[in-house]
Design an enzyme around this catalytic site. Structure first.
Site, mmCIF file in Angstrom:
data_model
loop_
_atom_site.group_PDB
_atom_site.id
_atom_site.type_symbol
_atom_site.label_atom_id
_atom_site.label_comp_id
_atom_site.label_asym_id
_atom_site.label_seq_id
_atom_site.Cartn_x
_atom_site.Cartn_y
_atom_site.Cartn_z
ATOM 1 N N CYS A 1 0.827 -1.211 0.000
ATOM 2 C CA CYS A 1 0.000 0.000 0.000
ATOM 3 C C CYS A 1 0.865 1.267 0.000
ATOM 4 O O CYS A 1 1.845 1.358 0.742
ATOM 5 C CB CYS A 1 -0.910 -0.009 1.230
ATOM 6 S SG CYS A 1 -2.054 1.374 1.270
ATOM 7 N N CYS B 1 0.332 4.843 6.948
ATOM 8 C CA CYS B 1 -0.308 4.653 8.262
ATOM 9 C C CYS B 1 0.672 3.921 9.198
ATOM 10 O O CYS B 1 1.078 2.784 8.914
ATOM 11 C CB CYS B 1 -1.590 3.849 8.109
ATOM 12 S SG CYS B 1 -2.624 4.457 6.748
ATOM 13 N N CYS C 1 0.347 0.119 10.330
ATOM 14 C CA CYS C 1 -0.140 -0.898 9.391
ATOM 15 C C CYS C 1 0.943 -1.802 8.818
ATOM 16 O O CYS C 1 1.968 -1.344 8.310
ATOM 17 C CB CYS C 1 -0.898 -0.238 8.260
ATOM 18 S SG CYS C 1 -1.739 -1.458 7.215
ATOM 19 N N CYS D 1 -16.451 -9.555 5.755
ATOM 20 C CA CYS D 1 -15.812 -8.259 5.521
ATOM 21 C C CYS D 1 -14.550 -8.452 4.686
ATOM 22 O O CYS D 1 -13.708 -9.285 5.041
ATOM 23 C CB CYS D 1 -15.407 -7.627 6.845
ATOM 24 S SG CYS D 1 -16.721 -7.595 8.067
ATOM 25 N N CYS E 1 -19.458 -6.453 3.879
ATOM 26 C CA CYS E 1 -18.811 -5.196 4.230
ATOM 27 C C CYS E 1 -17.482 -5.152 3.483
ATOM 28 O O CYS E 1 -16.840 -6.198 3.320
ATOM 29 C CB CYS E 1 -18.577 -5.153 5.734
ATOM 30 S SG CYS E 1 -17.674 -3.673 6.265
ATOM 31 N N CYS F 1 -19.461 1.802 8.982
ATOM 32 C CA CYS F 1 -18.720 1.170 10.081
ATOM 33 C C CYS F 1 -17.483 2.028 10.277
ATOM 34 O O CYS F 1 -16.618 2.072 9.401
ATOM 35 C CB CYS F 1 -18.346 -0.249 9.675
ATOM 36 S SG CYS F 1 -17.170 -1.023 10.808
ATOM 37 N N ARG G 1 -17.927 -2.917 18.149
ATOM 38 C CA ARG G 1 -17.152 -4.130 17.830
ATOM 39 C C ARG G 1 -15.827 -4.152 18.583
ATOM 40 O O ARG G 1 -15.014 -3.233 18.452
ATOM 41 C CB ARG G 1 -16.915 -4.223 16.313
ATOM 42 C CG ARG G 1 -16.228 -5.526 15.883
ATOM 43 C CD ARG G 1 -16.300 -5.751 14.379
ATOM 44 N NE ARG G 1 -17.670 -5.670 13.918
ATOM 45 C CZ ARG G 1 -18.139 -4.714 13.111
ATOM 46 N NH1 ARG G 1 -17.338 -3.807 12.637
ATOM 47 N NH2 ARG G 1 -19.405 -4.702 12.781
HETATM 48 N N1 SAM Z 1 -6.728 0.464 3.147
HETATM 49 C C1 SAM Z 1 -8.007 0.706 3.667
HETATM 50 C C2 SAM Z 1 -8.043 1.836 4.656
HETATM 51 O O1 SAM Z 1 -7.041 2.106 5.268
HETATM 52 O O2 SAM Z 1 -9.110 2.416 4.821
HETATM 53 C C3 SAM Z 1 -8.636 -0.522 4.295
HETATM 54 C C4 SAM Z 1 -7.822 -1.502 5.102
HETATM 55 S S1 SAM Z 1 -7.172 -0.906 6.649
HETATM 56 C C5 SAM Z 1 -6.072 -2.198 7.114
HETATM 57 C C6 SAM Z 1 -8.555 -1.011 7.776
HETATM 58 C C7 SAM Z 1 -8.371 -0.531 9.192
HETATM 59 O O3 SAM Z 1 -7.699 -1.526 9.949
HETATM 60 C C8 SAM Z 1 -7.551 0.711 9.421
HETATM 61 O O4 SAM Z 1 -8.288 1.875 9.212
HETATM 62 C C9 SAM Z 1 -7.178 0.584 10.898
HETATM 63 O O5 SAM Z 1 -8.121 1.232 11.705
HETATM 64 C C10 SAM Z 1 -7.203 -0.931 11.135
HETATM 65 N N2 SAM Z 1 -5.857 -1.442 11.393
HETATM 66 C C11 SAM Z 1 -4.863 -1.563 10.500
HETATM 67 N N3 SAM Z 1 -3.745 -2.047 11.077
HETATM 68 C C12 SAM Z 1 -4.025 -2.232 12.385
HETATM 69 C C13 SAM Z 1 -3.268 -2.699 13.507
HETATM 70 N N4 SAM Z 1 -1.998 -3.047 13.393
HETATM 71 N N5 SAM Z 1 -3.873 -2.764 14.704
HETATM 72 C C14 SAM Z 1 -5.178 -2.403 14.829
HETATM 73 N N6 SAM Z 1 -5.938 -1.954 13.815
HETATM 74 C C15 SAM Z 1 -5.379 -1.860 12.599
HETATM 75 FE FE1 SF4 Z 2 -2.849 1.147 3.379
HETATM 76 FE FE2 SF4 Z 2 -2.794 -0.006 5.760
HETATM 77 FE FE3 SF4 Z 2 -3.170 2.611 5.580
HETATM 78 FE FE4 SF4 Z 2 -5.127 0.936 4.754
HETATM 79 S S1 SF4 Z 2 -4.375 1.168 6.850
HETATM 80 S S2 SF4 Z 2 -4.375 2.760 3.707
HETATM 81 S S3 SF4 Z 2 -3.868 -0.761 3.980
HETATM 82 S S4 SF4 Z 2 -1.311 1.498 4.965
#
Ligand code: SAM
Ligand code: SF4
Ligand code: DTB
Length: 314
Positions: free
Chosen positions: A48, A52, A55, A92, A124, A184, A256
């Protein structure tokens, strides 16, 4: 409840009173035995472009997660059918995308949504940012809900993500709501934020034109290689207070208990359910991170005297 002051007051109620009030409100609006089981599937993992800080799937960090292409419709159908056999009512699907791009991949995701709906489950997806037109196409495909988290307070957000803004997130939420899809939207705790940051996230959600139908509370799953790999874990009773506060603020929503259950005791999870959490991710894996085993969750449900999820297909 709309202001930070109100949220602080509720959050700081003596714990037993807070729990009792939240449980009462929970029971006014929900059947306490009804704990929704959702199964998650990462249909496009890793690589990606976003940064973030929490992530595993950001291409910027060395996390060991390999980028994969979008799964095929057949693969998704098979996973969704198995989720249904496990007793999931919602399936989901997540993609490691910054945003949706029109074209064959989005068309494939629309077909996946139709497939999940045809199996009789709620569908979802969480695909990153969306345009108004894309939200409408998802609605037309029968999508039940769109997950798009604000993650934290507006103030703390830029220390976690720099490649998009809080307002970008809010725009997508608006597009989803306008298309008539359930929202959500929640966040992550345990990223080094303050108590007020956690409450400000709830304040933000409470002030949306329409409040979310579900509010996921994730505890950070620390991922080696990310900037947040070594942040201190959440203090358990702070999680319980936050869930109770969310229950009181959003009486009708599903709250949740999302990521992080694999590091929680059964007793903490029971307290969270008492405080008003009524949905979990079920199955051994979240997107890339571990979740409690299906067998472990079946045992937890048994211990709570709730109908057990079936685990024979896992
Ligand atoms: N890429 C899309 C986005 O960011 O909207 C969808 C996938 S993203 C992985 C979905 C959500 O997972 C993120 O917004 C975050 O809140 C949660 N998430 C991601 N990594 C995480 C982690 N290590 N621990 C807890 N929640 C996490
Ligand atoms: Fe990409 Fe992870 Fe951020 Fe979603 S949460 S936009 S998968 S880096
Ligand atoms: C949400 O709030 N939590 C889920 C779902 N929405 C997409 C994701 C949790 C991800 C946990 C980290 C991982 O599996 O990589």
């Amino acid at each position: 409840m709309k202001t930070l002051a109100e949220f602080r007051d509720v959050y700081h109620t003596p714990l037993l009173d807070l729990l009792f009030r939240a449980a009462q409100v929970h029971r006014q609006h929900h059947e306490p035995a009804d704990i929704q089981r959702c199964v998650l599937l990462s249909i496009k993992t890793g690589g990606c472009p976003e940064d973030c800080g929490y992530c595993a799937q950001s291409a910027r960090y060395k996390t060991g997660v390999e980028a994969t292409p979008l799964m095929t419709l057949e693969q998704v159908r098979e996973k969704a059918a198995r989720a249904k056999d496990l007793g999931a009512s919602r399936f989901c699907m997540g993609t490691a995308w910054r945003e949706v791009k029109d074209g064959p991949q989005f068309d494939e995701v629309l077909a996946m949504v139709r497939t999940v709906r045809d199996l009789g489950m709620e569908a979802c997806v969480t695909l990153g940012m969306l345009t108004v037109d894309q939200a409408q196409q998802l609605a037309d495909a029968g999508l039940t809900a769109y997950n798009h988290n604000l993650d934290t307070s507006r103030e703390f957000y830029p220390t976690i993500v720099s490649t998009r803004t809080y307002d970008d997130r809010l725009r997508t939420l608006q597009a989803v709501q306008n298309a008539g899809i359930a929202v959500c939207c929640g966040g992550i705790i345990g990223m080094g934020e303050t108590e007020d940051d956690r409450l400000r996230l709830l304040v933000e959600l409470a002030n949306l034109e329409k409040t979310p139908e579900s509010v996921p509370i994730n505890c950070l799953t620390p991922i080696a290689g990310t900037p947040l790999a070594d942040v201190e874990p959440v203090e358990p009773l702070e999680l319980v207070r936050l869930i109770a506060t969310a229950r009181l603020a959003f009486p009708k929503a599903r709250v949740r208990l999302s990521a992080g259950r694999d590091r929680m005791s059964r007793e903490l999870q029971v307290l969270c359910f008492m405080a008003g959490a009524n949905s979990i991710f079920f199955g051994d894996k979240l997107l890339t991170a571990p979740n409690p085993s299906a067998e472990g969750d079946a045992e937890l449900f048994r211990a709570m005297g709730l109908p057990e999820p079936c685990v024979s297909m896992s």
